[in-house]
Design a protein around this motif. Sequence first.
Motif, PDB file in Angstrom:
ATOM      1  N   GLY A  28      35.383   0.715  14.109  1.00 42.96           N
ATOM      2  CA  GLY A  28      35.605   2.143  14.265  1.00 42.96           C
ATOM      3  C   GLY A  28      34.967   2.955  13.156  1.00 42.96           C
ATOM      4  O   GLY A  28      34.745   2.464  12.035  1.00 42.96           O
ATOM      5  N   ASN A  29      34.652   4.196  13.468  1.00 40.36           N
ATOM      6  CA  ASN A  29      34.080   5.104  12.477  1.00 40.36           C
ATOM      7  C   ASN A  29      34.352   6.550  12.863  1.00 40.36           C
ATOM      8  O   ASN A  29      34.530   6.876  14.034  1.00 40.36           O
ATOM      9  CB  ASN A  29      32.574   4.862  12.269  1.00 40.36           C
ATOM     10  N   ILE A  30      34.408   7.410  11.854  1.00 38.19           N
ATOM     11  CA  ILE A  30      34.702   8.835  12.015  1.00 38.19           C
ATOM     12  C   ILE A  30      33.697   9.622  11.191  1.00 38.19           C
ATOM     13  O   ILE A  30      33.338   9.225  10.078  1.00 38.19           O
ATOM     14  CB  ILE A  30      36.122   9.167  11.527  1.00 38.19           C
ATOM     15  N   SER A  31      33.260  10.749  11.723  1.00 36.36           N
ATOM     16  CA  SER A  31      32.481  11.706  10.935  1.00 36.36           C
ATOM     17  C   SER A  31      33.025  13.100  11.195  1.00 36.36           C
ATOM     18  O   SER A  31      33.611  13.364  12.250  1.00 36.36           O
ATOM     19  CB  SER A  31      30.992  11.644  11.296  1.00 36.36           C
ATOM     20  N   ALA A  32      32.835  13.999  10.232  1.00 42.56           N
ATOM     21  CA  ALA A  32      33.288  15.379  10.401  1.00 42.56           C
ATOM     22  C   ALA A  32      32.398  16.311   9.600  1.00 42.56           C
ATOM     23  O   ALA A  32      31.926  15.958   8.507  1.00 42.56           O
ATOM     24  CB  ALA A  32      34.738  15.526   9.961  1.00 42.56           C
ATOM     25  N   ARG A  33      32.167  17.507  10.153  1.00 42.93           N
ATOM     26  CA  ARG A  33      31.354  18.524   9.496  1.00 42.93           C
ATOM     27  C   ARG A  33      32.071  19.093   8.276  1.00 42.93           C
ATOM     28  O   ARG A  33      33.267  19.363   8.304  1.00 42.93           O
ATOM     29  CB  ARG A  33      31.075  19.677  10.458  1.00 42.93           C
ATOM     30  N   THR A  34      31.318  19.290   7.206  1.00 49.56           N
ATOM     31  CA  THR A  34      31.828  19.949   6.011  1.00 49.56           C
ATOM     32  C   THR A  34      31.515  21.434   6.074  1.00 49.56           C
ATOM     33  O   THR A  34      30.738  21.896   6.917  1.00 49.56           O
ATOM     34  CB  THR A  34      31.192  19.342   4.755  1.00 49.56           C
ATOM     35  N   GLY A  37      27.850  22.485   6.080  1.00 50.85           N
ATOM     36  CA  GLY A  37      26.975  22.000   7.139  1.00 50.85           C
ATOM     37  C   GLY A  37      26.603  20.538   7.045  1.00 50.85           C
ATOM     38  O   GLY A  37      25.850  20.032   7.877  1.00 50.85           O
ATOM     39  N   GLY A  38      27.129  19.841   6.041  1.00 46.99           N
ATOM     40  CA  GLY A  38      26.878  18.413   5.909  1.00 46.99           C
ATOM     41  C   GLY A  38      27.887  17.599   6.699  1.00 46.99           C
ATOM     42  O   GLY A  38      28.583  18.120   7.588  1.00 46.99           O
ATOM     43  N   LEU A  39      27.985  16.320   6.380  1.00 38.85           N
ATOM     44  CA  LEU A  39      28.914  15.431   7.064  1.00 38.85           C
ATOM     45  C   LEU A  39      29.635  14.548   6.062  1.00 38.85           C
ATOM     46  O   LEU A  39      29.060  14.129   5.053  1.00 38.85           O
ATOM     47  CB  LEU A  39      28.169  14.505   8.037  1.00 38.85           C
ATOM     48  N   ARG A  55      35.417   7.566  -1.627  1.00 37.96           N
ATOM     49  CA  ARG A  55      34.295   6.687  -1.308  1.00 37.96           C
ATOM     50  C   ARG A  55      33.670   6.964   0.064  1.00 37.96           C
ATOM     51  O   ARG A  55      32.753   6.248   0.476  1.00 37.96           O
ATOM     52  CB  ARG A  55      34.744   5.230  -1.394  1.00 37.96           C
ATOM     53  N   LEU A  56      34.142   7.989   0.769  1.00 40.59           N
ATOM     54  CA  LEU A  56      33.519   8.342   2.044  1.00 40.59           C
ATOM     55  C   LEU A  56      32.049   8.697   1.821  1.00 40.59           C
ATOM     56  O   LEU A  56      31.679   9.260   0.779  1.00 40.59           O
ATOM     57  CB  LEU A  56      34.237   9.525   2.689  1.00 40.59           C
ATOM     58  N   SER A  57      31.222   8.374   2.787  1.00 42.06           N
ATOM     59  CA  SER A  57      29.797   8.702   2.712  1.00 42.06           C
ATOM     60  C   SER A  57      29.619  10.194   2.946  1.00 42.06           C
ATOM     61  O   SER A  57      30.227  10.759   3.855  1.00 42.06           O
ATOM     62  CB  SER A  57      29.017   7.934   3.783  1.00 42.06           C
ATOM     63  N   LYS A  58      28.795  10.829   2.134  1.00 48.12           N
ATOM     64  CA  LYS A  58      28.533  12.255   2.309  1.00 48.12           C
ATOM     65  C   LYS A  58      27.051  12.501   2.568  1.00 48.12           C
ATOM     66  O   LYS A  58      26.190  11.942   1.886  1.00 48.12           O
ATOM     67  CB  LYS A  58      28.978  13.057   1.088  1.00 48.12           C
ATOM     68  N   ASP A  62      20.758  18.548   5.632  1.00 47.67           N
ATOM     69  CA  ASP A  62      19.476  18.038   6.131  1.00 47.67           C
ATOM     70  C   ASP A  62      19.557  16.569   6.556  1.00 47.67           C
ATOM     71  O   ASP A  62      18.534  15.961   6.896  1.00 47.67           O
ATOM     72  CB  ASP A  62      18.395  18.192   5.052  1.00 47.67           C
ATOM     73  N   GLY A  63      20.753  15.999   6.497  1.00 49.02           N
ATOM     74  CA  GLY A  63      20.927  14.621   6.940  1.00 49.02           C
ATOM     75  C   GLY A  63      20.650  13.572   5.890  1.00 49.02           C
ATOM     76  O   GLY A  63      20.505  12.391   6.218  1.00 49.02           O
ATOM     77  N   ASN A  64      20.577  13.990   4.625  1.00 49.15           N
ATOM     78  CA  ASN A  64      20.342  13.036   3.542  1.00 49.15           C
ATOM     79  C   ASN A  64      21.657  12.489   2.997  1.00 49.15           C
ATOM     80  O   ASN A  64      22.598  13.267   2.755  1.00 49.15           O
ATOM     81  CB  ASN A  64      19.572  13.709   2.396  1.00 49.15           C
ATOM     82  N   HIS A  65      21.739  11.173   2.800  1.00 48.52           N
ATOM     83  CA  HIS A  65      22.919  10.559   2.215  1.00 48.52           C
ATOM     84  C   HIS A  65      22.908  10.834   0.723  1.00 48.52           C
ATOM     85  O   HIS A  65      22.035  10.359  -0.007  1.00 48.52           O
ATOM     86  CB  HIS A  65      22.911   9.052   2.498  1.00 48.52           C
TER      87      HIS A  65
END
Length: 214
Positions: A28-34, A37-39, A55-58, A62-65
Amino acid sequence: MSDTALREAICRQAASIYQRGLTGGASGNISARTEDGGLLVTPTGASFGFLDPARLSKFDADGNHIEGDKPTKEMPLHSAFYETRSTAGAVVHLHSTHSVAWSMMPDIDPDNMLPPLTAYAVMRLGKVRLLPFFVPGDPAMGDAVRGLAGKRSAVVLANHGPVVASKDLEAAVYAMEELEETSKLALLLKGANPRMLTDGQVRRVVDKFDVEWD
């Protein structure tokens, strides 16, 4: 919602999903808008029951980690929903048992895989598209979602699991729960010739709640 509050909300919702057995292990995985405009995205190989907000990925707008652990390998799925649905504020993907089981049943309509059993399934999900099997992490999953041109907020990957996009995190989780419960009902009622909603009843729900249906 602030970055800190969103991180905490993602971990809280994920823990609830895990504790109720809707997804297990590190699935499972979840993403949400900040707000910018990021994630924020759950990391790869992480259990929903034990996520660390810090530790969540941000990702930036522009879609850059830009910080946090390595993101889920299912990012193509998430990105495709955000690219094709301007209203998407969160995406949830699970390996929930009943929806996966229903995806394996023969003779279901891939364009509208859930039978019209309840008004709430129609309200929260619209038509749910069954997508074919893909190897986990295959970018072709994202291409399949893009091919729907934003016309579906929920899909189920055959023999894999459901993916739901909605306006915010809470709405996406609620819609996912409705998908799983409707799949459970469908399995329980299979072969029992239940009274389903009529086309007219479905249309009344669609019109009243402005559901994407056509």
